[in-house]
Design a protein around this motif. Structure first.
Motif, PDB file in Angstrom:
ATOM      1  N   LYS A   1       2.388   0.323 -14.666  1.00 42.13           N
ATOM      2  CA  LYS A   1       3.446  -0.600 -15.108  1.00 42.13           C
ATOM      3  C   LYS A   1       3.860  -1.543 -13.983  1.00 42.13           C
ATOM      4  O   LYS A   1       4.047  -2.750 -14.195  1.00 42.13           O
ATOM      5  CB  LYS A   1       4.655   0.196 -15.607  1.00 42.13           C
ATOM      6  CG  LYS A   1       5.723  -0.668 -16.251  1.00 42.13           C
ATOM      7  CD  LYS A   1       6.841   0.180 -16.850  1.00 42.13           C
ATOM      8  CE  LYS A   1       7.898  -0.711 -17.496  1.00 42.13           C
ATOM      9  NZ  LYS A   1       9.030   0.085 -18.042  1.00 42.13           N
ATOM     10  N   GLY A   2       4.004  -0.997 -12.792  1.00 41.49           N
ATOM     11  CA  GLY A   2       4.334  -1.846 -11.653  1.00 41.49           C
ATOM     12  C   GLY A   2       3.213  -2.814 -11.323  1.00 41.49           C
ATOM     13  O   GLY A   2       3.440  -3.993 -11.030  1.00 41.49           O
TER      14      GLY A   2
ATOM     15  N   GLN B   1       0.813  -1.211   0.000  1.00 46.16           N
ATOM     16  CA  GLN B   1       0.000   0.000   0.000  1.00 46.16           C
ATOM     17  C   GLN B   1       0.855   1.272   0.000  1.00 46.16           C
ATOM     18  O   GLN B   1       1.973   1.296   0.496  1.00 46.16           O
ATOM     19  CB  GLN B   1      -0.890   0.017   1.249  1.00 46.16           C
ATOM     20  CG  GLN B   1      -1.965  -1.055   1.265  1.00 46.16           C
ATOM     21  CD  GLN B   1      -2.876  -0.923   2.472  1.00 46.16           C
ATOM     22  OE1 GLN B   1      -2.486  -0.427   3.510  1.00 46.16           O
ATOM     23  NE2 GLN B   1      -4.114  -1.359   2.330  1.00 46.16           N
ATOM     24  N   TYR B   2       0.293   2.329  -0.596  1.00 45.85           N
ATOM     25  CA  TYR B   2       0.866   3.687  -0.529  1.00 45.85           C
ATOM     26  C   TYR B   2       2.355   3.714  -0.892  1.00 45.85           C
ATOM     27  O   TYR B   2       3.214   4.105  -0.115  1.00 45.85           O
ATOM     28  CB  TYR B   2       0.649   4.289   0.873  1.00 45.85           C
ATOM     29  CG  TYR B   2      -0.809   4.441   1.200  1.00 45.85           C
ATOM     30  CD1 TYR B   2      -1.533   5.541   0.753  1.00 45.85           C
ATOM     31  CD2 TYR B   2      -1.480   3.456   1.914  1.00 45.85           C
ATOM     32  CE1 TYR B   2      -2.892   5.672   1.021  1.00 45.85           C
ATOM     33  CE2 TYR B   2      -2.840   3.565   2.187  1.00 45.85           C
ATOM     34  CZ  TYR B   2      -3.533   4.675   1.736  1.00 45.85           C
ATOM     35  OH  TYR B   2      -4.883   4.779   1.996  1.00 45.85           O
TER      36      TYR B   2
ATOM     37  N   LYS C   1      -1.051   4.428  -7.580  1.00 45.00           N
ATOM     38  CA  LYS C   1      -1.430   5.344  -8.660  1.00 45.00           C
ATOM     39  C   LYS C   1      -1.892   4.604  -9.915  1.00 45.00           C
ATOM     40  O   LYS C   1      -1.164   4.487 -10.906  1.00 45.00           O
ATOM     41  CB  LYS C   1      -0.252   6.270  -8.973  1.00 45.00           C
ATOM     42  CG  LYS C   1       0.109   7.170  -7.783  1.00 45.00           C
ATOM     43  CD  LYS C   1       1.236   8.118  -8.099  1.00 45.00           C
ATOM     44  CE  LYS C   1       1.501   9.056  -6.919  1.00 45.00           C
ATOM     45  NZ  LYS C   1       2.614   9.990  -7.182  1.00 45.00           N
ATOM     46  N   PHE C   2      -3.098   4.058  -9.814  1.00 48.19           N
ATOM     47  CA  PHE C   2      -3.743   3.434 -10.966  1.00 48.19           C
ATOM     48  C   PHE C   2      -5.234   3.367 -10.669  1.00 48.19           C
ATOM     49  O   PHE C   2      -5.671   3.692  -9.555  1.00 48.19           O
ATOM     50  CB  PHE C   2      -3.162   2.041 -11.243  1.00 48.19           C
ATOM     51  CG  PHE C   2      -2.944   1.210 -10.016  1.00 48.19           C
ATOM     52  CD1 PHE C   2      -4.013   0.611  -9.343  1.00 48.19           C
ATOM     53  CD2 PHE C   2      -1.672   1.024  -9.498  1.00 48.19           C
ATOM     54  CE1 PHE C   2      -3.815  -0.149  -8.203  1.00 48.19           C
ATOM     55  CE2 PHE C   2      -1.464   0.270  -8.356  1.00 48.19           C
ATOM     56  CZ  PHE C   2      -2.536  -0.326  -7.710  1.00 48.19           C
ATOM     57  N   SER C   3      -6.006   2.942 -11.623  1.00 50.57           N
ATOM     58  CA  SER C   3      -7.457   2.909 -11.477  1.00 50.57           C
ATOM     59  C   SER C   3      -7.926   1.552 -10.952  1.00 50.57           C
ATOM     60  O   SER C   3      -7.342   0.513 -11.272  1.00 50.57           O
ATOM     61  CB  SER C   3      -8.118   3.186 -12.833  1.00 50.57           C
ATOM     62  OG  SER C   3      -9.498   2.889 -12.787  1.00 50.57           O
ATOM     63  N   GLU C   4      -8.990   1.598 -10.178  1.00 50.59           N
ATOM     64  CA  GLU C   4      -9.567   0.347  -9.681  1.00 50.59           C
ATOM     65  C   GLU C   4     -10.131  -0.494 -10.823  1.00 50.59           C
ATOM     66  O   GLU C   4     -10.297  -1.709 -10.690  1.00 50.59           O
ATOM     67  CB  GLU C   4     -10.674   0.654  -8.666  1.00 50.59           C
ATOM     68  CG  GLU C   4     -11.210  -0.565  -7.952  1.00 50.59           C
ATOM     69  CD  GLU C   4     -12.164  -0.229  -6.832  1.00 50.59           C
ATOM     70  OE1 GLU C   4     -12.717  -1.161  -6.220  1.00 50.59           O
ATOM     71  OE2 GLU C   4     -12.363   0.983  -6.555  1.00 50.59           O
TER      72      GLU C   4
ATOM     73  N   SER D   1      -9.983   2.087  -1.905  1.00 54.79           N
ATOM     74  CA  SER D   1     -10.753   3.324  -1.781  1.00 54.79           C
ATOM     75  C   SER D   1      -9.915   4.585  -1.895  1.00 54.79           C
ATOM     76  O   SER D   1     -10.446   5.686  -1.985  1.00 54.79           O
ATOM     77  CB  SER D   1     -11.488   3.334  -0.437  1.00 54.79           C
ATOM     78  OG  SER D   1     -10.544   3.254   0.633  1.00 54.79           O
ATOM     79  N   ASP D   2      -8.587   4.444  -1.893  1.00 54.90           N
ATOM     80  CA  ASP D   2      -7.726   5.626  -1.831  1.00 54.90           C
ATOM     81  C   ASP D   2      -6.680   5.618  -2.944  1.00 54.90           C
ATOM     82  O   ASP D   2      -5.535   6.016  -2.738  1.00 54.90           O
ATOM     83  CB  ASP D   2      -7.043   5.686  -0.455  1.00 54.90           C
ATOM     84  CG  ASP D   2      -6.534   7.092  -0.130  1.00 54.90           C
ATOM     85  OD1 ASP D   2      -6.993   8.051  -0.773  1.00 54.90           O
ATOM     86  OD2 ASP D   2      -5.673   7.211   0.766  1.00 54.90           O
ATOM     87  N   LEU D   3      -7.085   5.152  -4.110  1.00 58.95           N
ATOM     88  CA  LEU D   3      -6.172   5.135  -5.249  1.00 58.95           C
ATOM     89  C   LEU D   3      -6.029   6.527  -5.854  1.00 58.95           C
ATOM     90  O   LEU D   3      -6.931   7.356  -5.764  1.00 58.95           O
ATOM     91  CB  LEU D   3      -6.673   4.163  -6.318  1.00 58.95           C
ATOM     92  CG  LEU D   3      -6.678   2.679  -5.952  1.00 58.95           C
ATOM     93  CD1 LEU D   3      -7.326   1.866  -7.064  1.00 58.95           C
ATOM     94  CD2 LEU D   3      -5.262   2.172  -5.687  1.00 58.95           C
ATOM     95  N   GLU D   4      -4.895   6.780  -6.500  1.00 62.12           N
ATOM     96  CA  GLU D   4      -4.666   8.028  -7.218  1.00 62.12           C
ATOM     97  C   GLU D   4      -4.461   7.720  -8.689  1.00 62.12           C
ATOM     98  O   GLU D   4      -4.087   6.610  -9.059  1.00 62.12           O
ATOM     99  CB  GLU D   4      -3.410   8.733  -6.682  1.00 62.12           C
ATOM    100  CG  GLU D   4      -3.475   9.123  -5.219  1.00 62.12           C
ATOM    101  CD  GLU D   4      -2.193   9.806  -4.779  1.00 62.12           C
ATOM    102  OE1 GLU D   4      -1.662  10.624  -5.546  1.00 62.12           O
ATOM    103  OE2 GLU D   4      -1.719   9.498  -3.681  1.00 62.12           O
ATOM    104  N   ASP D   5      -4.690   8.730  -9.530  1.00 63.57           N
ATOM    105  CA  ASP D   5      -4.398   8.582 -10.950  1.00 63.57           C
ATOM    106  C   ASP D   5      -3.019   9.144 -11.240  1.00 63.57           C
ATOM    107  O   ASP D   5      -2.557  10.073 -10.588  1.00 63.57           O
ATOM    108  CB  ASP D   5      -5.436   9.327 -11.804  1.00 63.57           C
ATOM    109  CG  ASP D   5      -6.778   8.630 -11.776  1.00 63.57           C
ATOM    110  OD1 ASP D   5      -6.792   7.388 -11.665  1.00 63.57           O
ATOM    111  OD2 ASP D   5      -7.812   9.326 -11.851  1.00 63.57           O
TER     112      ASP D   5
END
Length: 417
Positions: free
Chosen positions: A296-297, A289-290, A321-324, A359-363
């Motif tokens: 890519k990862g 997490q975080y 940093k990717f989309s659910e 619930s706390d993903l970033e783009d």
């Protein structure tokens, strides 16, 4: 598991035991227990006289295996703790079966560590050390690690005399501000205690150089390690590369925790590639997490999970940093659900399977990509500086300052990390 009839407990009673009379009122049953195997004193506050009486009683309990002494000095003065601690630990040195000690949530620090160091450096039967949230700091951290190195020597000596001596198997030392300054000592300790199975050193303020040293010079020797938790320290690309280098050697590892450690986007790829080598076939739980891991990862971890990690059943990825809705997330969910249906027992613990909440993903963004490139450049400069410094230390005679190194240092200072 200790038989409940062989456990003496004052756990969580909130007792304030100052004098011998105070403690005598609560330990009659302990005095009468000839075969006690576990004591639980946690959640009370013990004074010097009380600890002296307890120590005298415990010294007679040769069957004792586990001592839980967590949170026993709340509200005590700084000058009370060393004597009280010594009164408890010194008698424990005489107990041949005592393999586990828990000293969580006691404020030791540099001024009160001496009795603990004396115990840890000498108690040959020790297998499991639990030392969380003790306010050690890097200086006391060095002393604790050095004590464990001394313990290894004592274990070796005892084995030479034909005694049956267990390995140190568990070291839990988190929330102790160990920082980079104590990592050389800790790396040495782990390079000696190669039979360690569980290491948890979360939230210690260890930065990337320290993490790299700990992994490369210490934990790489722990080839039978099963659980490693280094969460909430700082890896960056430098630490991620070190982890990627040593992880394939941990063929017995079942749980790896590096969440909230700023692996970085490129670092995530590097670690995923290492796991994809297929040497960690017993890995069941992966905590990531975080960590600024990008698509890519994520793709790398999904591929590794499917092709190289046949035992994996839980992976934590929130806060990256990717989309659910990314395809790799869908693939991971499907894969782990299939494994749960195939491998889980009749009683399924849902928290042990699948993905965590996302619930706390970033783009990702172009700006973040630029920052990542700057971080990677700074990391490479840092690595080169470290290499130059190590080479300089190995020179037999003093050398003139290298202008290239000076220029490199100037450049590094100007680079934002």
């Amino acid at each position: 598991m200790v038989n409940s009839t062989k456990v003496f407990s004052l756990e969580g009673q909130g007792l304030k035991l100052d004098t011998a009379a105070d403690v005598e009122a609560h330990i009659k049953s302990l005095r009468d227990m000839e075969d006690v195997e576990e004591i639980r004193l946690l959640g009370n506050t013990l004074g010097v006289e009380a600890c002296k009486v307890l120590g005298e009683v415990l010294e007679t309990k040769k069957s004792l295996q586990i001592a839980n002494l967590a949170d026993i000095f709340t509200g005590r003065l700084l000058n009370e703790i060393p004597q009280a601690l010594s009164s408890l630990l010194t008698p424990l040195l005489t107990l041949p079966k005592l393999h586990t000690i828990n000293l969580n949530d006691n404020a030791f620090g540099l001024n009160t560590q001496a009795p603990l160091v004396a115990f840890l450096s000498s108690h040959v039967p020790l297998q499991h050390l639990i030392l969380n949230n003790n306010g050690l700091g890097p200086h006391a951290g060095i002393l604790i690690a050095d004590a464990l190195s001394a313990l290894h020597e004592k274990k070796v000596e005892a084995r030479k005399l034909g005694k049956e001596v267990p390995d140190l198997e568990t070291v839990i030392c988190g929330r102790n501000r160990l920082e980079n300054g104590s990592m050389t000592a800790w790396a040495k300790a782990y390079s000696l205690h190669t039979g360690v199975k569980t290491v948890k050193m979360v939230q210690n303020g260890i930065r990337q150089e320290g993490i790299s040293h700990l992994l490369t010079n210490g934990l790489r020797h722990a080839t039978t390690i099963q659980v490693l938790d280094l969460q909430d320290n700082t890896f960056t690309l430098l630490g991620a590369k070190a982890l990627a280098t040593v992880a394939p050697g941990w063929t017995e590892i079942q749980e790896l925790g590096v969440g909230d450690s700023l692996l970085s986007a490129k670092g995530g790829v590097v670690v995923a590639d290492a796991l994809a080598q297929g040497e960690n076939k017993k890995l069941e739980i992966l905590r990531l997490q975080y960590n600024d891991i990008t698509v890519k990862g994520l793709q790398g971890f999904a591929k590794a999970a499917k092709e190289s990690l046949p035992a994996l059943k839980k992976i934590e990825l929130n806060g990256n940093k990717f989309s659910e809705e990314d395809q790799s997330i869908m693939d991971l969910k499907e894969l782990l659900e299939e494994r749960k249906e195939k491998l889980a027992s009749d009683i399924v613990m849902e928290d042990e399977w699948g993905l965590d909440s996302l619930s706390d993903l970033e783009d990702e963004s172009d700006e973040e990509d630029e920052e990542e490139e700057e971080e990677e450049e700074a990391e490479e400069l840092r690595e080169k500086l470290v290499e130059e410094a190590e080479e300089a230390q190995e020179e037999p005679v003093a050398q003139k300052q290298d202008k290239d190194v000076d220029a490199l240092a100037d450049k590094l200072q100007k680079t934002e990390i």
